[in-house]
Design an enzyme around this catalytic site. Structure first.
Site, PDB file in Angstrom:
ATOM      1  N   GLU A  34      10.472  37.626 -44.283  1.00 17.34           N
ATOM      2  CA  GLU A  34       9.064  37.510 -44.617  1.00 17.34           C
ATOM      3  C   GLU A  34       8.232  38.549 -43.872  1.00 17.34           C
ATOM      4  O   GLU A  34       8.525  38.905 -42.732  1.00 17.34           O
ATOM      5  CB  GLU A  34       8.569  36.092 -44.318  1.00 17.34           C
ATOM      6  CG  GLU A  34       9.258  35.070 -45.218  1.00 17.34           C
ATOM      7  CD  GLU A  34       8.803  33.645 -45.018  1.00 17.34           C
ATOM      8  OE1 GLU A  34       8.957  32.858 -45.957  1.00 17.34           O
ATOM      9  OE2 GLU A  34       8.303  33.313 -43.930  1.00 17.34           O
ATOM     10  N   CYS A  43      15.089  30.139 -30.233  1.00 19.74           N
ATOM     11  CA  CYS A  43      14.067  29.470 -29.432  1.00 19.74           C
ATOM     12  C   CYS A  43      13.776  28.099 -30.037  1.00 19.74           C
ATOM     13  O   CYS A  43      13.685  27.956 -31.260  1.00 19.74           O
ATOM     14  CB  CYS A  43      12.790  30.308 -29.390  1.00 19.74           C
ATOM     15  SG  CYS A  43      12.999  31.909 -28.581  1.00 19.74           S
ATOM     16  N   GLY A  81      13.391  37.521 -36.373  1.00 17.05           N
ATOM     17  CA  GLY A  81      14.373  38.274 -35.614  1.00 17.05           C
ATOM     18  C   GLY A  81      13.877  38.756 -34.263  1.00 17.05           C
ATOM     19  O   GLY A  81      12.681  38.759 -33.972  1.00 17.05           O
ATOM     20  N   LEU A 122       7.089  34.468 -23.460  1.00 13.99           N
ATOM     21  CA  LEU A 122       7.374  33.878 -22.151  1.00 13.99           C
ATOM     22  C   LEU A 122       7.591  32.364 -22.251  1.00 13.99           C
ATOM     23  O   LEU A 122       8.668  31.862 -21.978  1.00 13.99           O
ATOM     24  CB  LEU A 122       6.232  34.208 -21.192  1.00 13.99           C
ATOM     25  CG  LEU A 122       6.486  33.975 -19.710  1.00 13.99           C
ATOM     26  CD1 LEU A 122       7.725  34.716 -19.231  1.00 13.99           C
ATOM     27  CD2 LEU A 122       5.268  34.399 -18.900  1.00 13.99           C
ATOM     28  N   HIS A 123       6.536  31.628 -22.556  1.00 12.24           N
ATOM     29  CA  HIS A 123       6.600  30.218 -22.974  1.00 12.24           C
ATOM     30  C   HIS A 123       6.943  29.214 -21.888  1.00 12.24           C
ATOM     31  O   HIS A 123       6.918  28.007 -22.150  1.00 12.24           O
ATOM     32  CB  HIS A 123       7.562  30.045 -24.148  1.00 12.24           C
ATOM     33  CG  HIS A 123       7.316  30.969 -25.279  1.00 12.24           C
ATOM     34  ND1 HIS A 123       6.098  31.027 -25.935  1.00 12.24           N
ATOM     35  CD2 HIS A 123       8.101  31.919 -25.859  1.00 12.24           C
ATOM     36  CE1 HIS A 123       6.155  31.952 -26.879  1.00 12.24           C
ATOM     37  NE2 HIS A 123       7.349  32.516 -26.842  1.00 12.24           N
ATOM     38  N   CYS A 166       2.471  31.653 -36.816  1.00  9.83           N
ATOM     39  CA  CYS A 166       3.479  31.987 -35.813  1.00  9.83           C
ATOM     40  C   CYS A 166       4.514  30.876 -35.687  1.00  9.83           C
ATOM     41  O   CYS A 166       4.178  29.709 -35.544  1.00  9.83           O
ATOM     42  CB  CYS A 166       2.790  32.212 -34.468  1.00  9.83           C
ATOM     43  SG  CYS A 166       3.907  32.756 -33.174  1.00  9.83           S
TER      44      CYS A 166
END
EC number: 2.1.1.192
Length: 383
Positions: free
Chosen positions: A95, A119, A180, A235-236, A354
């Site tokens: 996409e 993730c 990706g 980062l998260h 996102c």
């Protein structure tokens, strides 16, 4: 005697086109002409390339193509966001998303069919990894979007109308933030980005091309040496145990190594900061104490934070942080003097927000179903 395979000219950056023209006995200026026709005039074949010698056009017809991936679907959100589903063969699709804003237009480009990083908060990772995209499939997303958007606005700067080929640029920024992990497809992504930056193609500045990575440390160093564009890091989490769970790649390249790589990258980067992306997950990584931990972890890296409200999907088991908690988290960062933004959710009605870039693709690939297990993280060595 077997004939040589045809070459898709979309797979070649400027250096590659020069080498290809040389193999045909042609001078370097022919490569520049070809590049303009392909990327600025949107030429689909060789007959219309009127400033090329007829003999060269005939050579190209038998040896080369300008092959774009097909468009499966094209959806426009109520907020103007536009999402294309692109067929890349063998039941794989990716996409591409265009996000219009008042002063710019940003294109979110995919680099792989599926993703091996997996993730926990990203729906794309749940479909597993299928394959890397080619340079042509990556730059083809920009080519397709730029000229489709021009056509929808009645803008035509092509040579046939006497324009200079560049026209009124619609896509002003590119973010390698689609499906990706770009740094796990380095050899195709870098030539595509060279074309994005090339004045003979799309002419974007390095500040306007951003690569987002989950933290493939050796390839961050290699990118800094080869083509330092703006860098965003997913980062998260403010600690290794939590990031190990949310971003499995952290087990290979933990936070200490990642922060050191960010410092090295900034020595050559076109911007004087790294953007840290942080998906806000209710009760997981969104406390004020974790915001303070985040400041401590990143204290030696000039940065700004982009807080991303989580876009839920059934398989995640996660919940979006409440708006008031996101605000409190952001305030801790801002009180410390760090520029902090909260990403506005765009295109969620067409699954273009996102973390949502799997939607219809997941049903097309069914990769996890075929393999019966999640893809393993690819081993990467800097060369």
């Amino acid at each position: 005697m077997t004939s040589s395979p045809t070459v898709n000219l979309l797979d070649l950056d400027a250096q590659g086109l020069v080498a290809y023209c040389d193999s045909l006995g042609e001078k370097p200026f022919r490569a520049r002409q070809l590049q303009r026709w392909i990327h600025q005039y949107n030429a689909a074949d060789f007959d219309g390339m009127t400033d090329l010698a007829k003999s060269l056009r005939e050579k190209l017809k038998g040896r080369a193509t300008i092959s774009m991936p097909g468009i499966v679907s094209d959806h426009i959100s109520t907020d103007g966001t536009r999402k294309w589903l692109i067929d890349v063969g063998n039941s794989n699709a990716v996409e591409t998303v265009y996000i219009p804003e008042e002063t710019r237009g940003t294109l979110c480009v995919s680099s792989q069919a599926g993703c091996a990083v997996n993730c926990r908060f990203c729906s794309t990772g749940k479909q597993g990894f299928s394959r890397n995209l080619t340079t042509g499939e990556i730059i083809g997303q920009l080519r397709m979007a730029e000229f489709a958007l021009r056509a929808s606005r009645g803008v035509d700067g092509g040579r046939a109308t006497g324009g200079d080929g560049k026209g009124e640029r619609v896509v002003t920024n590119v973010v390698m933030m689609g499906m990706g992990e770009p740094l796990l497809n380095y050899d195709a992504v870098v030539p595509a980005m060279r074309l994005m930056l090339d004045d003979n193609a799309y002419g974007l500045s390095r500040r306007r091309v951003t690569l987002s990575t989950s933290g493939v440390v050796p390839m961050m160093d290699r990118l800094g040496a080869d083509l330092p564009v703006a860098l965003a890091v997913s980062l998260h989490a403010p600690s290794d145990p939590l990031r190990d769970m949310l971003v499995p790649l952290n087990k290979k390249y933990p936070l200490r190594e990642l922060m050191a790589a960010c410092q090295r990258y900034l020595k050559v980067a076109p911007r004087d900061f790294i953007t840290f992306e942080y998906c806000m997950l209710d009760g997981v990584n969104d406390s004020e104490a974790q915001a303070r931990e985040l400041l401590a972890v990143t204290r030696d890296v000039p940065c700004k934070f982009n807080l991303i409200p989580f876009n839920p999907f059934p398989e995640s088991g996660l919940i979006r942080s409440k708006p008031e908690q996101i605000k409190r988290f952001a305030q801790v960062l801002m009180d410390a003097g760090v520029i902090t933004t909260v990403r506005k959710t765009r295109g969620d009605d067409i699954d273009a927000a996102c973390g949502q870039l799997a939607g219809a693709v997941k049903d097309r690939t069914r990769l996890a179903e075929r393999t019966g297990k999640a893809a393993k993280i690819i081993e990467v060595r800097a060369v």
